[in-house]
Write a protein that holds these residues in place. Structure first.
Motif: not given
Length: 580
Positions: A117-120, A154-158, A198-203, A209-212
């Motif tokens: 769910s976090m990944k999606n 690289l940091f998957n910013i969203g 309404n926020r910039l997202i930093f996972p 293991n690299g999971n979010i």
């Protein structure tokens, strides 16, 4: 000992438990461990023995017994020692480390559901950021920061915006409570609130293991809202044991990380990566926990702390001292960067060049100088000095590294013009055998030579163990020569004259002219005390040579094994008599 069957539980999860758990902390609750070099030794809890042959390696998180050949990790130990099932042990350790699991093996299914769910959700955040309208709207922020596209990716910013969660639910068709459990939604009355709207997202990635496992959100518009928020603690996210950016650093350096630069925030990390300083990580705020310190030192031996240049940042660093000194072993380095007032790495990098910031890193001050910095403006009066020294010596007992402890004492002495022997006398005044000595003779072999020059009859107390392999250095050669001469000619006085025609006469003459002030008149007792100290140092040297020779425990032959066990016994026995 057979390998355990981990059933249906993820190996990633098992590795996570082993990585998070301090094997020394756990084992020391059940057995007495003694640190020798980089390893810990004990009487084996799995078979009867008189000499310690059970070895534990903290960094490898592994134990091995030379006697009964038992070996394994912390999970194996607790299963066999406490007679518990695998699930019971995993439950115990996961609870200790704040990692969710239950005894019905539901963990894998639920964890995978949460993780997926976090990944999606993050995929949607990223797509939303690169939507033409949103990216144009946010471009002012990225231009100001000068962030490159490859670093953003690289940091998957969203970016989270209106109706994005509705879109996710429509695509994935999952229960709203799942999003509550993983900290995306918050339930208030009968309504669900998107906390990252309404926020910039930093996972936030699991560093193993690299999971979010969580998100950070930066408010770009509304001044009445908090500037930054993090995911609340959930089934898969515990802030106390998360280090932002560590997963990316490990990928770059292939787990061989020479140093880490610890900063407060996400944007600090990304701005540093943006200019090529790709060993920066964040503690998700200025409150560094013990769990985070352990994780940092499990991945590197050098830590540079760089918190914001405001009052809270400076106070946070000061409050950290008592906590972080507990991890200052002799193979680690801790230093501090004091930022300009009201600046953080992110804001400062918008004003200065990369080279300037690298100079700031290279000018970081070590932890001891940083401690002194708190007292530098209050050390003028006599009474203030006494108060400061009393405060400083409280830190000494916190430091586990013997050499680190020694050099901190030397710094205190230099700062306040105190003789180190006087300081040691104050700290260890119960030690009757303590000797006040000149700097030149601050060496146990030289002390023995001085004693023999003054009272040659003391040579009769020396019986060098036949199994001890002697170091072949200049002072040891002279010491052995003196013993040989004393025994051969039964010399009881005027020993120095006997060496008048020897090449090292000047060296002996220099030692003979130095005064040693001894607290009591029992020369024999002092002499034997120092002699045993020399034996201890030689046994340590023999032990280190064996370790260097074998390199791996699998290469031990029977002779080395027996000698290593013998050395352990001797070192443990002799080391009880010394305060280092």
């Amino acid at each position: 000992m057979k390998k355990n069957n981990y059933n249906n539980i993820d190996y990633d999860f098992i590795n996570k438990i082993i990585e998070y758990t301090d094997i020394i902390d756990i084992l020391s609750k059940y057995i007495n461990l003694t640190k020798i070099g980089n390893n810990y030794f004990s009487i084996c809890p799995f078979h009867k023995e008189n000499n310690p042959s059970f070895i534990v390696n903290k960094s490898k998180k592994f134990y091995y017994c030379f006697g009964c050949k038992v070996y394994g990790n912390i999970i194996n130990f607790l299963i066999f020692f406490k007679k518990k099932t695998f699930i019971e042990v995993v439950n115990e350790l996961s609870s200790l480390n704040g990692i969710y699991i239950n005894s019905n093996n539901i963990y894998k299914k639920k964890y995978n559901l949460y993780s997926e769910s976090m990944k999606n959700i993050n995929k949607l955040y990223i797509e939303n950021l690169f939507n033409k309208f949103n990216f144009y709207k946010l471009s002012f922020f990225f231009i100001k920061k000068k962030w490159k596209l490859n670093v953003i990716k690289l940091f998957n910013i969203g970016y989270s915006s209106h109706l994005l969660i509705n879109k996710f639910l429509k695509i994935n068709k999952i229960n709203l409570n799942i999003l509550v459990n993983i900290g995306i939604l918050k339930k208030k009355n009968n309504n669900y609130i998107d906390i990252f709207y309404n926020r910039l997202i930093f996972p936030i990635f699991d560093y193993i293991n690299g999971n979010i496992i969580g998100f950070g959100g930066k408010n770009l518009y509304k001044k009445n809202l908090p500037k930054y928020i993090n995911s609340s603690d959930s089934k898969i996210f515990k802030k106390k044991n998360c280090i932002y950016g560590l997963y990316q650093v490990k990928q770059i350096y292939n787990n061989n990380i020479s140093k880490l630069l610890l900063v407060e925030g996400y944007t600090d990390v990304i701005s540093l990566f943006n200019i090529g300083i790709n060993y920066a990580v964040s503690s998700l705020g200025c409150n560094l926990t013990n769990d985070q310190i352990k994780i940092l030192f499990n991945n590197t031996n050098e830590l540079i702390l760089c918190y914001d240049g405001d009052k809270s940042g400076f106070n946070s660093l000061y409050n950290l001292i008592n906590k972080i000194l507990l991890y200052l072993t002799d193979d680690r380095r801790i230093s501090f960067i004091i930022m300009p007032k009201n600046e953080d790495p992110d804001s400062l990098l918008q004003k200065i060049k990369k080279e300037d910031f690298i100079n700031i890193i290279n000018s970081s001050i070590d932890i001891f100088d940083f401690i002194f910095k708190f007292y530098e403006n209050n050390s003028n009066s006599f009474y203030n000095k006494i108060n400061i020294i009393n405060n400083l010596i409280k830190y000494i007992d916190l430091i586990p590294g013997k050499l680190m402890k020694f050099f901190f004492k030397k710094k205190i002495c230099k700062k306040f013009n105190i003789d180190i022997n006087e300081l040691n006398s104050f700290l260890y005044k119960k030690n009757e055998n303590y000797i006040y000595i000149n700097k030149f003779i601050n060496n146990p072999i030289r002390i023995l030579i001085k004693f023999l020059l003054d009272k040659p009859e003391l040579h009769k107390l020396i019986i060098i163990p036949s199994e001890l392999k002697i170091i072949n250095n200049y002072e040891m050669i002279i010491f052995l020569k003196i013993i040989f001469i004393c025994y051969k000619y039964n010399i009881n006085k005027n020993l120095l004259l006997f060496f008048k025609n020897y090449k090292y006469f000047n060296y002996l003459y220099k030692i003979s002219k130095i005064n040693i002030l001894i607290k009591n008149d029992n020369n024999n007792k002092i002499f034997l005390h120092v002699l045993n100290k020399v034996y201890l140092l030689l046994y340590y040297n023999n032990y280190d040579n064996i370790i260097k020779k074998i390199k791996s425990i699998k290469l031990l032959n029977d002779i080395d094994k027996k000698y290593l066990i013998f050395l352990n016994k001797k070192i443990l026995k002799l080391s009880k008599n010394f305060v280092l």
